[in-house]
Design a protein around this motif. Structure first.
Motif, PDB file in Angstrom:
ATOM      1  N   ALA A 109       5.475   3.613  -6.984  1.00 15.52           N
ATOM      2  CA  ALA A 109       6.689   2.921  -6.559  1.00 15.52           C
ATOM      3  C   ALA A 109       6.801   1.587  -7.275  1.00 15.52           C
ATOM      4  N   ARG A 110       8.013   1.253  -7.651  1.00 16.34           N
ATOM      5  CA  ARG A 110       8.295  -0.074  -8.188  1.00 16.34           C
ATOM      6  C   ARG A 110       8.910  -0.870  -7.045  1.00 16.34           C
ATOM      7  N   VAL A 111       8.209  -1.922  -6.660  1.00 18.68           N
ATOM      8  CA  VAL A 111       8.535  -2.641  -5.428  1.00 18.68           C
ATOM      9  C   VAL A 111       8.848  -4.103  -5.727  1.00 18.68           C
ATOM     10  N   THR A 112       9.964  -4.571  -5.192  1.00 14.30           N
ATOM     11  CA  THR A 112      10.233  -6.007  -5.176  1.00 14.30           C
ATOM     12  C   THR A 112       9.563  -6.544  -3.922  1.00 14.30           C
ATOM     13  N   THR A 113       8.624  -7.459  -4.128  1.00 14.30           N
ATOM     14  CA  THR A 113       7.819  -7.907  -3.005  1.00 14.30           C
ATOM     15  C   THR A 113       8.499  -9.026  -2.231  1.00 14.30           C
ATOM     16  N   MET A 114       8.028  -9.217  -1.006  1.00 16.24           N
ATOM     17  CA  MET A 114       8.476 -10.311  -0.155  1.00 16.24           C
ATOM     18  C   MET A 114       7.407 -11.389  -0.171  1.00 16.24           C
ATOM     19  N   THR A 115       7.789 -12.616  -0.442  1.00 18.32           N
ATOM     20  CA  THR A 115       6.830 -13.717  -0.441  1.00 18.32           C
ATOM     21  C   THR A 115       7.256 -14.746   0.612  1.00 18.32           C
ATOM     22  N   LEU A 116       6.428 -15.760   0.775  1.00 18.87           N
ATOM     23  CA  LEU A 116       6.763 -16.815   1.740  1.00 18.87           C
ATOM     24  C   LEU A 116       8.058 -17.509   1.354  1.00 18.87           C
ATOM     25  N   GLN A 154       0.843  -1.189   0.000  1.00 18.26           N
ATOM     26  CA  GLN A 154       0.000   0.000   0.000  1.00 18.26           C
ATOM     27  C   GLN A 154       0.886   1.250   0.000  1.00 18.26           C
ATOM     28  N   LEU A 155       0.444   2.256  -0.759  1.00 21.84           N
ATOM     29  CA  LEU A 155       1.090   3.563  -0.762  1.00 21.84           C
ATOM     30  C   LEU A 155       0.077   4.576  -0.238  1.00 21.84           C
ATOM     31  N   VAL A 156       0.438   5.314   0.786  1.00 22.72           N
ATOM     32  CA  VAL A 156      -0.470   6.294   1.380  1.00 22.72           C
ATOM     33  C   VAL A 156       0.163   7.674   1.297  1.00 22.72           C
ATOM     34  N   GLU A 157      -0.519   8.573   0.592  1.00 22.21           N
ATOM     35  CA  GLU A 157      -0.027   9.932   0.401  1.00 22.21           C
ATOM     36  C   GLU A 157      -0.656  10.872   1.418  1.00 22.21           C
ATOM     37  N   SER A 158       0.042  11.945   1.700  1.00 20.14           N
ATOM     38  CA  SER A 158      -0.478  12.990   2.572  1.00 20.14           C
ATOM     39  C   SER A 158       0.216  14.300   2.230  1.00 20.14           C
ATOM     40  N   GLY A 159      -0.379  15.405   2.702  1.00 20.79           N
ATOM     41  CA  GLY A 159       0.263  16.700   2.566  1.00 20.79           C
ATOM     42  C   GLY A 159      -0.348  17.632   1.540  1.00 20.79           C
ATOM     43  N   ARG A 161      12.337 -13.539  -1.837  1.00 22.93           N
ATOM     44  CA  ARG A 161      12.207 -12.420  -2.767  1.00 22.93           C
ATOM     45  C   ARG A 161      11.262 -12.769  -3.895  1.00 22.93           C
ATOM     46  N   GLY A 162      10.289 -11.873  -4.136  1.00 21.94           N
ATOM     47  CA  GLY A 162       9.337 -12.071  -5.208  1.00 21.94           C
ATOM     48  C   GLY A 162       9.695 -11.220  -6.400  1.00 21.94           C
ATOM     49  N   GLY A 163       8.713 -10.983  -7.254  1.00 21.67           N
ATOM     50  CA  GLY A 163       8.946 -10.184  -8.442  1.00 21.67           C
ATOM     51  C   GLY A 163       8.764  -8.705  -8.180  1.00 21.67           C
ATOM     52  N   GLU A 164       9.055  -7.896  -9.208  1.00 28.60           N
ATOM     53  CA  GLU A 164       8.898  -6.445  -9.099  1.00 28.60           C
ATOM     54  C   GLU A 164       7.545  -6.051  -9.662  1.00 28.60           C
ATOM     55  N   LEU A 165       6.797  -5.296  -8.876  1.00 25.36           N
ATOM     56  CA  LEU A 165       5.493  -4.817  -9.300  1.00 25.36           C
ATOM     57  C   LEU A 165       5.409  -3.308  -9.110  1.00 25.36           C
ATOM     58  N   GLN A 166       4.484  -2.697  -9.821  1.00 27.26           N
ATOM     59  CA  GLN A 166       4.279  -1.251  -9.740  1.00 27.26           C
ATOM     60  C   GLN A 166       3.021  -0.960  -8.933  1.00 27.26           C
ATOM     61  N   TYR A 167       3.131  -0.009  -8.031  1.00 26.38           N
ATOM     62  CA  TYR A 167       1.998   0.360  -7.193  1.00 26.38           C
ATOM     63  C   TYR A 167       1.775   1.868  -7.252  1.00 26.38           C
ATOM     64  N   TRP A 168       0.495   2.238  -7.108  1.00 25.16           N
ATOM     65  CA  TRP A 168       0.101   3.644  -7.084  1.00 25.16           C
ATOM     66  C   TRP A 168      -0.584   3.982  -5.768  1.00 25.16           C
ATOM     67  N   GLY A 169      -0.414   5.214  -5.328  1.00 25.17           N
ATOM     68  CA  GLY A 169      -1.183   5.721  -4.209  1.00 25.17           C
ATOM     69  C   GLY A 169      -2.557   6.177  -4.670  1.00 25.17           C
ATOM     70  N   GLN A 170      -3.353   6.618  -3.704  1.00 26.46           N
ATOM     71  CA  GLN A 170      -4.742   6.980  -4.005  1.00 26.46           C
ATOM     72  C   GLN A 170      -4.861   8.409  -4.521  1.00 26.46           C
ATOM     73  N   GLY A 171      -3.814   9.193  -4.406  1.00 28.27           N
ATOM     74  CA  GLY A 171      -3.827  10.566  -4.896  1.00 28.27           C
ATOM     75  C   GLY A 171      -4.152  11.572  -3.809  1.00 28.27           C
ATOM     76  N   THR A 172      -3.560  12.738  -3.917  1.00 31.72           N
ATOM     77  CA  THR A 172      -3.845  13.828  -2.986  1.00 31.72           C
ATOM     78  C   THR A 172      -3.998  15.118  -3.794  1.00 31.72           C
ATOM     79  N   GLN A 173      -5.017  15.888  -3.464  1.00 30.76           N
ATOM     80  CA  GLN A 173      -5.331  17.096  -4.234  1.00 30.76           C
ATOM     81  C   GLN A 173      -4.439  18.252  -3.807  1.00 30.76           C
ATOM     82  N   VAL A 174      -3.861  18.919  -4.795  1.00 29.43           N
ATOM     83  CA  VAL A 174      -3.122  20.159  -4.573  1.00 29.43           C
ATOM     84  C   VAL A 174      -3.810  21.247  -5.376  1.00 29.43           C
ATOM     85  N   THR A 175      -4.221  22.300  -4.694  1.00 27.56           N
ATOM     86  CA  THR A 175      -4.893  23.410  -5.351  1.00 27.56           C
ATOM     87  C   THR A 175      -4.143  24.696  -5.038  1.00 27.56           C
ATOM     88  N   VAL A 176      -3.742  25.401  -6.090  1.00 28.56           N
ATOM     89  CA  VAL A 176      -2.996  26.649  -5.938  1.00 28.56           C
ATOM     90  C   VAL A 176      -3.867  27.782  -6.451  1.00 28.56           C
TER      91      VAL A 176
END
Length: 124
Positions: free
Chosen positions: A97-104, A3-8, A107-122
């Motif tokens: 993020a491109r993450v090499t995962t941990m499995t039982l 999981q990717l969690v954005e803030s700010g 070392r597992g394979g490399e996967l791509q993950y996205w966060g849920q997004g955070t709004q920036v308003t200027v």
């Protein structure tokens, strides 16, 4: 699972600053490249800045000299310091993020993950 969690994100006046954070958690063996993308209404999602595991960074021309990407590998976190913000920086900002995962089995394979997004308003 990772999981990717954005803030700010938030609302800021032109010329102001914001700092975005993105923390990764889950079955992580290692995190390779991390980056920030943004998507304005009606537009495609574009790269803002990326950073390698070793700390090498690259930026979109539109943010060079104003934004700084950094990462804390011990915390599995990437940051985006945004200064001198402009109204055209308004968008939803996503962490990737491109993450090499941990499995039982180790070392597992490399996967791509996205966060849920955070709004920036200027505002102008």
């Amino acid at each position: 699972q990772v999981q990717l969690v954005e803030s700010g994100g938030g609302l800021v006046q032109a010329g102001g600053s914001l700092r975005l954070s993105c923390a990764a958690s889950g079955n992580i063996f290692s995190i390779n490249t991390m980056g920030w993308y943004r998507q304005a209404p009606g537009k495609q999602r574009d790269l803002v800045a990326g950073i390698s595991s070793g700390g090498s960074a690259n930026y979109a021309d539109s943010v060079k000299g104003r934004f700084t990407i950094s990462r804390d590998n011990a915390k599995n976190t990437v940051y985006l310091q945004m200064n001198s913000l402009k109204p055209e920086d308004t968008a939803v900002y996503y962490c990737k993020a491109r993450v090499t995962t941990m499995t039982l089995g180790g070392r597992g394979g490399e996967l791509q993950y996205w966060g849920q997004g955070t709004q920036v308003t200027v505002s102008s």
